[in-house]
Design a protein around this motif. Structure first.
Motif, PDB file in Angstrom:
ATOM      1  N   GLN A  83       0.841  -1.187   0.000  1.00 48.63           N
ATOM      2  CA  GLN A  83       0.000   0.000   0.000  1.00 48.63           C
ATOM      3  C   GLN A  83       0.884   1.248   0.000  1.00 48.63           C
ATOM      4  OE1 GLN A  83      -3.349  -0.254  -0.180  1.00 48.63           O
ATOM      5  NE2 GLN A  83      -3.084  -2.481  -0.260  1.00 48.63           N
ATOM      6  N   GLY A  84       0.483   2.232  -0.772  1.00 52.88           N
ATOM      7  CA  GLY A  84       1.220   3.489  -0.758  1.00 52.88           C
ATOM      8  C   GLY A  84       2.067   3.672  -1.998  1.00 52.88           C
ATOM      9  N   GLY A  85       2.786   4.772  -2.005  1.00 52.62           N
ATOM     10  CA  GLY A  85       3.619   5.098  -3.156  1.00 52.62           C
ATOM     11  C   GLY A  85       2.843   5.887  -4.196  1.00 52.62           C
ATOM     12  N   LEU A 137       7.455  17.341  -2.365  1.00 52.90           N
ATOM     13  CA  LEU A 137       8.902  17.359  -2.555  1.00 52.90           C
ATOM     14  C   LEU A 137       9.493  18.693  -2.130  1.00 52.90           C
ATOM     15  CD1 LEU A 137       9.218  15.654  -6.061  1.00 52.90           C
ATOM     16  CD2 LEU A 137       9.288  14.592  -3.789  1.00 52.90           C
ATOM     17  N   GLY A 138      10.783  18.682  -1.809  1.00 55.21           N
ATOM     18  CA  GLY A 138      11.473  19.902  -1.428  1.00 55.21           C
ATOM     19  C   GLY A 138      12.680  19.598  -0.565  1.00 55.21           C
ATOM     20  N   PRO A 139      13.411  20.618  -0.156  1.00 55.02           N
ATOM     21  CA  PRO A 139      14.610  20.420   0.665  1.00 55.02           C
ATOM     22  C   PRO A 139      14.308  19.629   1.929  1.00 55.02           C
ATOM     23  CG  PRO A 139      14.472  22.682  -0.116  1.00 55.02           C
ATOM     24  CD  PRO A 139      13.183  22.039  -0.479  1.00 55.02           C
ATOM     25  N   GLY A 140      15.177  18.680   2.223  1.00 53.21           N
ATOM     26  CA  GLY A 140      15.021  17.866   3.415  1.00 53.21           C
ATOM     27  C   GLY A 140      14.162  16.637   3.246  1.00 53.21           C
ATOM     28  N   LYS A 141      13.477  16.512   2.107  1.00 47.76           N
ATOM     29  CA  LYS A 141      12.645  15.351   1.844  1.00 47.76           C
ATOM     30  C   LYS A 141      13.480  14.239   1.202  1.00 47.76           C
ATOM     31  CE  LYS A 141       8.643  17.127   3.094  1.00 47.76           C
ATOM     32  NZ  LYS A 141       7.800  16.558   4.173  1.00 47.76           N
ATOM     33  N   ARG A 142      13.114  13.010   1.526  1.00 49.49           N
ATOM     34  CA  ARG A 142      13.789  11.867   0.924  1.00 49.49           C
ATOM     35  C   ARG A 142      12.814  11.142   0.005  1.00 49.49           C
ATOM     36  NH1 ARG A 142      16.548   6.287   3.146  1.00 49.49           N
ATOM     37  NH2 ARG A 142      18.588   6.651   2.177  1.00 49.49           N
ATOM     38  N   LEU A 143      13.192  11.051  -1.274  1.00 46.54           N
ATOM     39  CA  LEU A 143      12.367  10.396  -2.279  1.00 46.54           C
ATOM     40  C   LEU A 143      13.058   9.128  -2.758  1.00 46.54           C
ATOM     41  CD1 LEU A 143       9.943  10.387  -4.338  1.00 46.54           C
ATOM     42  CD2 LEU A 143      11.489  11.610  -5.897  1.00 46.54           C
ATOM     43  N   ALA A 154      11.705   6.349   3.486  1.00 44.16           N
ATOM     44  CA  ALA A 154      11.527   7.501   2.606  1.00 44.16           C
ATOM     45  C   ALA A 154      10.356   8.339   3.069  1.00 44.16           C
ATOM     46  CB  ALA A 154      11.302   7.041   1.171  1.00 44.16           C
ATOM     47  N   ASP A 155      10.393   9.629   2.709  1.00 46.83           N
ATOM     48  CA  ASP A 155       9.220  10.473   2.909  1.00 46.83           C
ATOM     49  C   ASP A 155       8.174  10.198   1.829  1.00 46.83           C
ATOM     50  OD1 ASP A 155      10.076  12.235   5.174  1.00 46.83           O
ATOM     51  OD2 ASP A 155      11.700  12.668   3.763  1.00 46.83           O
ATOM     52  N   GLU A 156       8.662   9.952   0.609  1.00 46.60           N
ATOM     53  CA  GLU A 156       7.777   9.653  -0.506  1.00 46.60           C
ATOM     54  C   GLU A 156       8.423   8.584  -1.385  1.00 46.60           C
ATOM     55  OE1 GLU A 156       4.873  11.002  -0.450  1.00 46.60           O
ATOM     56  OE2 GLU A 156       5.293  12.578   1.013  1.00 46.60           O
ATOM     57  N   VAL A 157       7.583   7.803  -2.061  1.00 48.15           N
ATOM     58  CA  VAL A 157       8.050   6.765  -2.975  1.00 48.15           C
ATOM     59  C   VAL A 157       7.348   6.955  -4.314  1.00 48.15           C
ATOM     60  CG1 VAL A 157       8.201   4.287  -3.451  1.00 48.15           C
ATOM     61  CG2 VAL A 157       8.430   5.135  -1.094  1.00 48.15           C
ATOM     62  N   LEU A 158       8.123   6.931  -5.379  1.00 46.51           N
ATOM     63  CA  LEU A 158       7.572   6.979  -6.728  1.00 46.51           C
ATOM     64  C   LEU A 158       7.857   5.656  -7.421  1.00 46.51           C
ATOM     65  CD1 LEU A 158       6.325   8.378  -9.221  1.00 46.51           C
ATOM     66  CD2 LEU A 158       8.622   9.229  -9.768  1.00 46.51           C
ATOM     67  N   VAL A 159       6.815   5.004  -7.902  1.00 48.40           N
ATOM     68  CA  VAL A 159       6.967   3.745  -8.632  1.00 48.40           C
ATOM     69  C   VAL A 159       6.907   4.052 -10.128  1.00 48.40           C
ATOM     70  CG1 VAL A 159       6.024   1.451  -9.047  1.00 48.40           C
ATOM     71  CG2 VAL A 159       5.909   2.461  -6.753  1.00 48.40           C
TER      72      VAL A 159
END
Length: 380
Positions: free
Chosen positions: A117-119, A135-141, A221-226
């Motif tokens: 779930q998620g991403g 997204l932005g400074p300090g975020k982990r993708l 991660a803060d965010e995940v892109l598949v």
């Protein structure tokens, strides 16, 4: 032929509808689009839109006035759910049925998913805007998949100040498409810009706060892109009697059946120029095939084979990438000019001694244009 239905309101579908009008069709043209948004351009989503460089209005393919001028029966915010080729009916999610004399299928593709779930995925304008806000400074993708879409998104995120982890199951990203030499050049660009590119790794599951690899390693991660590729949108054609095999199977004229044509990302057609069946997920091909399908549908006695030289481009960091041809399946890559180390070169691709493609990195567009003509005249 009075009523023509075009299913899919992106680049291919819009090009088909415009061509029908331009070629003099005065009957009904129904254009069906699953998204509520008027037709827009997708390539900028992973570049200018994700980077926040463009306002959303800039991706619109036509103004409201231009669409009105086409006098379309425009059905946005609804999708086709089934096709009855005997009765010549298209079934819609709202329960409506639309009869047709001619049909153009331009339903595109949808992103592949991973377990869990998620991403995020990146296919629609909503997808791009949603990810951009996060997204932005300090975020982990974490980006899963280092193909062109994943690589473009990784480059944009790095430019926005994100910490980026780019995961790829192959030893060399894009080697299957552009060759190992070129793949290594593109990989080095990511690493030099601070992207944590990890190759030879498989992702088993995705969640909102990271990914789990096949060896049970966890990457937070803060965010995940598949971004692991796409699947053609053909489920609504199940049971229609049309040939479906990694897309809507079409002949050299883009015809799938009498009165039914395919166009764009969803269509797998026989390209007589290369002598193979191909399905191309590139913006230029979508528009060109939409126009060709419309003309062949209108003029069945004067049909012309759809035999283009495929073209695609990509922007990553300061690299401009342009390519002509059908590079998949090549067995030889030669650097025709330039220098790999400086990321400024032109590579040619051959299969069994025959030219099948050319790709330029960091070169002016005029450097690669002669190779398009060479591909048109190459004996196969």
């Amino acid at each position: 032929m009075n009523r023509i239905v075009v299913v899919g309101a992106s680049a291919a579908g819009l090009a088909a509808a415009e061509t029908l009008r331009r070629e003099g069709h005065t009957g009904t043209v129904t254009l069906i689009g699953e998204e509520p948004t008027a037709p827009y351009d997708r390539p900028p989503l992973s570049k200018q839109i994700l980077a926040g460089e463009w306002e959303t209005e800039r991706v619109s393919l036509r103004t409201e006035e231009q669409l009105d001028g086409l006098k379309l029966d425009l059905r946005l915010g609804t999708a086709a759910t089934g096709l009855d080729t005997d009765a010549r009916l298209v079934h819609l999610t709202d329960g409506d049925q639309i009869d047709y004399d001619g049909l153009i299928v331009a339903t595109g593709v949808r992103p592949r998913r991973l377990p869990g779930q998620g991403g995020h995925v990146l296919r629609t304008l909503h997808d791009a805007l949603d990810l951009r806000e996060r997204l932005g400074p300090g975020k982990r993708l974490v980006v899963v998949g280092a193909g062109f879409l994943g690589a473009e998104a990784a480059a944009v995120a790095q430019g926005l100040g994100c910490e980026v982890v780019l995961l790829e199951p192959a030893p060399v990203p894009l080697a299957h498409a552009v060759g190992e030499q070129v793949g290594r050049v593109l990989s080095r660009a990511h690493r030099e810009h601070g992207v944590d590119l990890r190759t030879g790794v498989a992702v088993a599951a995705v969640s909102d706060d990271g990914v789990t690899l096949a060896d049970d390693t966890r990457i937070e991660a803060d965010e995940v892109l598949v971004a692991i590729g796409s699947l053609p949108n053909t489920a609504w054609l199940d049971g229609s009697g049309l040939d479906l095999a990694d897309g809507l199977v079409c002949d050299q004229y883009s015809a799938a059946a009498p009165g039914v044509y395919g166009a764009g990302d969803v269509a797998r057609w026989h390209n007589p120029l290369f002598g193979v069946s191909m399905r191309i997920e590139h913006r230029t091909n979508a528009a060109e095939q939409g126009m060709a399908a419309a003309r062949n549908l209108l003029y069945p006695d004067a049909r012309k084979p759809f035999a283009p030289v495929p073209y695609f481009w990509s922007d990553q960091y300061d690299m401009k990438i342009h390519a002509y041809g059908y590079l998949r399946g090549h067995d030889t890559v030669e650097i025709a000019e330039g220098d790999l180390g400086q990321r400024r070169f032109l590579a040619t691709y051959r299969k069994e001694g025959r030219l099948v493609g050319a790709l330029a990195v960091g070169m002016p567009p005029k450097a690669i244009r002669p190779w398009r003509q060479a591909l048109l005249t190459e004996e196969r």
